[in-house]
Design a protein around this motif. Structure first.
Motif: not given
Length: 265
Positions: A36-56
């Motif tokens: 999930i962290e890789w997906g959110t950083r690479a833009g594969v997963i939208s930040s409007l869908t899931l936040p970065r686990p590191s931010d959580v």
């Protein structure tokens, strides 16, 4: 002559003994978080869908450092403990009575069957009218939500006690009370503890629902506030806290099983 396999087969109760493999669950969890962290950083997963686990994780650290984590956790734990204690203790007591006495079974089984399928969240407005918007309605909701599954699990566990053991106790001249104390209750205990896992999970769900109505502090209130602001980091931080609470209760029941059911081998 064909050789026979004389290796012992681990066996416990009604099934084969599971082998405990350490670290696999944690590895799967870490791999999922990393994905999930890789997906959110690479833009594969939208930040409007899931936040970065590191931010959580950062949000959780901020909550802990500011003291707000305990400010929200303390009332939630109190509500869960009080409500679950009321519901579980009443559920076990009545479930044992239903399992032991035919008259009690005939009188209460229809009532339990009528209460069990009712979505307990739907009763929250009624409990607010009856007990007020403060702690009483929250305790009552959690108590009722944990009561019905505990009753069902308990009398089912009593019904499943091996009747051969009971007849054996009778043949040795044990009194009714001794049979209940030494055979029925120990034999029903595994089913009762398994039912507690479901009951406490339902209690956590109802805790969140109760705190979303008229609670200033609590994990449910925290999640509701984060959702109204569309603050995904705070919202998922609340979800992580609930997940940790569920894991903690399940681990506590597992510890109790290992202590109380050591006789199973």
């Amino acid at each position: 002559m064909a050789e026979t396999d004389t290796r012992p087969v681990p066996f416990r109760g009604g099934g084969f003994r599971p082998r405990q493999v350490r670290g696999v669950g944690l590895a799967v969890f870490v791999a999922l978080i990393a994905l999930i962290e890789w997906g959110t950083r690479a833009g594969v997963i939208s930040s409007l869908t899931l936040p970065r686990p590191s931010d959580v994780g950062t949000t959780l650290l901020d909550l802990a450092e500011s003291g707000m984590l305990w400010t929200h956790m303390a009332p939630s734990l109190t509500r869960l403990a009080v409500g679950s204690a009321l519901g579980v203790s009443a559920g076990i007591g009545i479930g044992v009575l239903i399992g032991l006495f035919s008259m009690v079974r005939a009188g209460l089984i229809p009532l339990v069957a009528a209460l069990f399928p009712i979505p307990k969240i739907a009763l929250l407005p009624l409990f607010v009218i009856w007990f007020g918007i403060d702690e009483g309605s929250k305790y009552a909701l959690i108590a009722l939500g944990t009561f019905t599954p505990t009753v069902v699990a308990t009398y089912g566990a009593v019904d499943n006690v091996d009747r051969t053991l009971i007849r054996m106790g009778q043949s040795f001249g044990l009194t009714w009370l001794s049979i209940v104390r030494k055979i029925v209750l120990p034999g029903a205990l595994p089913g009762i503890l398994s039912g507690l896992r479901v009951s406490l999970a339902i209690g956590i769900i109802l805790l969140v629902a109760a705190e979303m109505l008229g609670a200033e502090y609590g994990i449910g209130a925290y999640i509701l506030q984060a959702g109204s602001l569309y603050d995904l980091e705070r919202l998922f931080a609340g979800v992580v806290i609930l997940s940790a609470l569920g894991v903690a209760t399940s681990s506590a029941i597992g510890w109790a099983e290992r202590r109380m059911l050591a006789w199973r081998g």
